[in-house]
Design a protein around this motif. Structure first.
Motif, PDB file in Angstrom:
ATOM      1  N   THR A 266      14.270  -4.443  -0.739  1.00 57.28           N
ATOM      2  CA  THR A 266      14.008  -5.426   0.314  1.00 57.28           C
ATOM      3  C   THR A 266      12.620  -5.226   0.911  1.00 57.28           C
ATOM      4  O   THR A 266      11.872  -6.191   1.122  1.00 57.28           O
ATOM      5  N   GLN A 267      12.248  -3.972   1.174  1.00 58.51           N
ATOM      6  CA  GLN A 267      10.919  -3.684   1.721  1.00 58.51           C
ATOM      7  C   GLN A 267       9.823  -4.127   0.750  1.00 58.51           C
ATOM      8  O   GLN A 267       8.784  -4.642   1.165  1.00 58.51           O
ATOM      9  N   THR A 268      10.063  -3.943  -0.548  1.00 58.62           N
ATOM     10  CA  THR A 268       9.086  -4.340  -1.563  1.00 58.62           C
ATOM     11  C   THR A 268       8.906  -5.858  -1.559  1.00 58.62           C
ATOM     12  O   THR A 268       7.771  -6.358  -1.553  1.00 58.62           O
ATOM     13  N   ARG A 269      10.016  -6.597  -1.567  1.00 59.16           N
ATOM     14  CA  ARG A 269       9.941  -8.065  -1.548  1.00 59.16           C
ATOM     15  C   ARG A 269       9.245  -8.553  -0.286  1.00 59.16           C
ATOM     16  O   ARG A 269       8.381  -9.438  -0.345  1.00 59.16           O
TER      17      ARG A 269
ATOM     18  N   GLN B 244       4.422 -11.067   2.253  1.00 61.46           N
ATOM     19  CA  GLN B 244       3.426 -11.109   3.318  1.00 61.46           C
ATOM     20  C   GLN B 244       2.006 -10.897   2.788  1.00 61.46           C
ATOM     21  O   GLN B 244       1.072 -11.567   3.226  1.00 61.46           O
ATOM     22  N   HIS B 245       1.825  -9.964   1.854  1.00 58.06           N
ATOM     23  CA  HIS B 245       0.481  -9.547   1.460  1.00 58.06           C
ATOM     24  C   HIS B 245       0.014 -10.069   0.099  1.00 58.06           C
ATOM     25  O   HIS B 245      -1.189 -10.076  -0.168  1.00 58.06           O
ATOM     26  N   ALA B 246       0.939 -10.446  -0.763  1.00 60.00           N
ATOM     27  CA  ALA B 246       0.570 -10.945  -2.095  1.00 60.00           C
ATOM     28  C   ALA B 246       1.612 -11.978  -2.532  1.00 60.00           C
ATOM     29  O   ALA B 246       2.374 -11.751  -3.474  1.00 60.00           O
ATOM     30  N   PRO B 247       1.650 -13.119  -1.839  1.00 61.84           N
ATOM     31  CA  PRO B 247       2.713 -14.099  -2.106  1.00 61.84           C
ATOM     32  C   PRO B 247       2.670 -14.686  -3.513  1.00 61.84           C
ATOM     33  O   PRO B 247       3.645 -15.286  -3.957  1.00 61.84           O
TER      34      PRO B 247
ATOM     35  N   SER C  90      -0.650   1.370  -1.505  1.00 64.60           N
ATOM     36  CA  SER C  90      -1.182   2.156  -2.623  1.00 64.60           C
ATOM     37  C   SER C  90      -0.382   1.901  -3.906  1.00 64.60           C
ATOM     38  O   SER C  90      -0.938   1.939  -5.011  1.00 64.60           O
ATOM     39  N   ILE C  91       0.913   1.614  -3.776  1.00 62.49           N
ATOM     40  CA  ILE C  91       1.725   1.265  -4.945  1.00 62.49           C
ATOM     41  C   ILE C  91       1.170   0.004  -5.594  1.00 62.49           C
ATOM     42  O   ILE C  91       0.971  -0.064  -6.813  1.00 62.49           O
ATOM     43  N   MET C  92       0.899  -1.004  -4.779  1.00 69.76           N
ATOM     44  CA  MET C  92       0.417  -2.281  -5.335  1.00 69.76           C
ATOM     45  C   MET C  92      -0.988  -2.152  -5.916  1.00 69.76           C
ATOM     46  O   MET C  92      -1.312  -2.788  -6.909  1.00 69.76           O
ATOM     47  N   ARG C  93      -1.811  -1.297  -5.325  1.00 70.91           N
ATOM     48  CA  ARG C  93      -3.144  -1.064  -5.901  1.00 70.91           C
ATOM     49  C   ARG C  93      -3.018  -0.398  -7.280  1.00 70.91           C
ATOM     50  O   ARG C  93      -3.718  -0.778  -8.222  1.00 70.91           O
ATOM     51  N   PHE C  94      -2.139   0.576  -7.383  1.00 71.40           N
ATOM     52  CA  PHE C  94      -1.948   1.260  -8.655  1.00 71.40           C
ATOM     53  C   PHE C  94      -1.479   0.284  -9.740  1.00 71.40           C
ATOM     54  O   PHE C  94      -1.878   0.369 -10.900  1.00 71.40           O
ATOM     55  N   LEU C  95      -0.630  -0.655  -9.335  1.00 69.56           N
ATOM     56  CA  LEU C  95      -0.081  -1.620 -10.285  1.00 69.56           C
ATOM     57  C   LEU C  95      -0.990  -2.845 -10.475  1.00 69.56           C
ATOM     58  O   LEU C  95      -0.614  -3.782 -11.181  1.00 69.56           O
TER      59      LEU C  95
ATOM     60  N   LEU D 122      -1.638  -5.162  -8.416  1.00 71.80           N
ATOM     61  CA  LEU D 122      -1.004  -6.369  -7.889  1.00 71.80           C
ATOM     62  C   LEU D 122      -1.586  -6.774  -6.544  1.00 71.80           C
ATOM     63  O   LEU D 122      -1.165  -7.750  -5.941  1.00 71.80           O
ATOM     64  N   GLN D 123      -2.551  -5.997  -6.050  1.00 69.97           N
ATOM     65  CA  GLN D 123      -3.162  -6.335  -4.755  1.00 69.97           C
ATOM     66  C   GLN D 123      -4.610  -5.904  -4.731  1.00 69.97           C
ATOM     67  O   GLN D 123      -4.992  -4.916  -5.301  1.00 69.97           O
TER      68      GLN D 123
END
Length: 194
Positions: free
Chosen positions: A20-23, A28-31, A186-191, A193-194
């Motif tokens: 849920t936190q991921t979604r 909010q940040h990368a729709p 940092s998770i999204m930067r690694f992937l 996706l942001q």
């Protein structure tokens, strides 16, 4: 449009706190990033067909473009997927050899999120073991978040297994990975996706 695959853990569901936190974070940040969060089969015999069907149905995940977050058992499955299809994964307190742990869980279970009843038997242990990746082709494709206070899994197993990966080890915490939401940027930067 980019996609993120989120794989929850054993006795969990897409309604888990981290899923849920991921979604919410991506909304909010990368729709523009679609979150694919399947309800994983409780029966290990059905897991591989489910994952293969999922990959076949989402062409954007294959061809080395797979981006996946896996928690606990989901981390174990995410590792198998990355080794088969390429891509990158962030693993949160991942199970390394869950077939050893689940040998102590044979019998009847109820998934607390879905209220679905199922049984684990000895054959199921073999189905789980079939996903095991003893060596990693590209350890740098993994970022592994570990907390030493994990009461379910020995985090040292993951430290040893994911040598060469980007390891983030925090003292304390627990199996749920306390403060997960603070790692989402940092998770999204690694992937990528942001």
């Amino acid at each position: 449009m980019s996609s993120l695959l989120y794989l929850h853990g054993f006795l969990s569901s897409p309604a888990s706190v981290k899923a849920t936190q991921t979604r919410d974070y991506l909304q909010q940040h990368a729709p523009g990033v679609a979150v694919i969060c399947p309800e994983l089969e409780n029966s290990p015999a059905r897991l591989k067909p489910q994952l293969l069907e999922l990959m076949a149905g989402h062409a954007e995940l294959s061809g080395g473009d797979l981006r996946v977050i896996g928690s606990s058992m989901g981390g174990y499955l995410a590792t198998w997927l990355v080794e088969q299809y390429g891509g990158k994964a962030v693993l949160v307190n991942p199970a390394v050899r869950p077939f050893e742990l689940l040998a102590g869980y044979l019998g009847e279970h109820i998934n607390p999120y879905t209220n679905k009843h199922f049984a684990l038997n000895q054959d199921d242990i073999g189905h789980i073991q079939a996903f095991y990746q003893p060596t990693l082709a590209r350890p740098a494709n993994y970022r592994v978040l570990l907390q030493s206070g994990d009461e379910t899994l020995d985090y040292q197993q993951a430290v040893a297994h994911y040598q060469g990966a980007e390891l983030c080890i925090e003292e304390g915490g627990d199996h749920s990975f306390v403060g997960y939401e603070q790692h989402l940027p940092s998770i999204m930067r690694f992937l990528y996706l942001q």
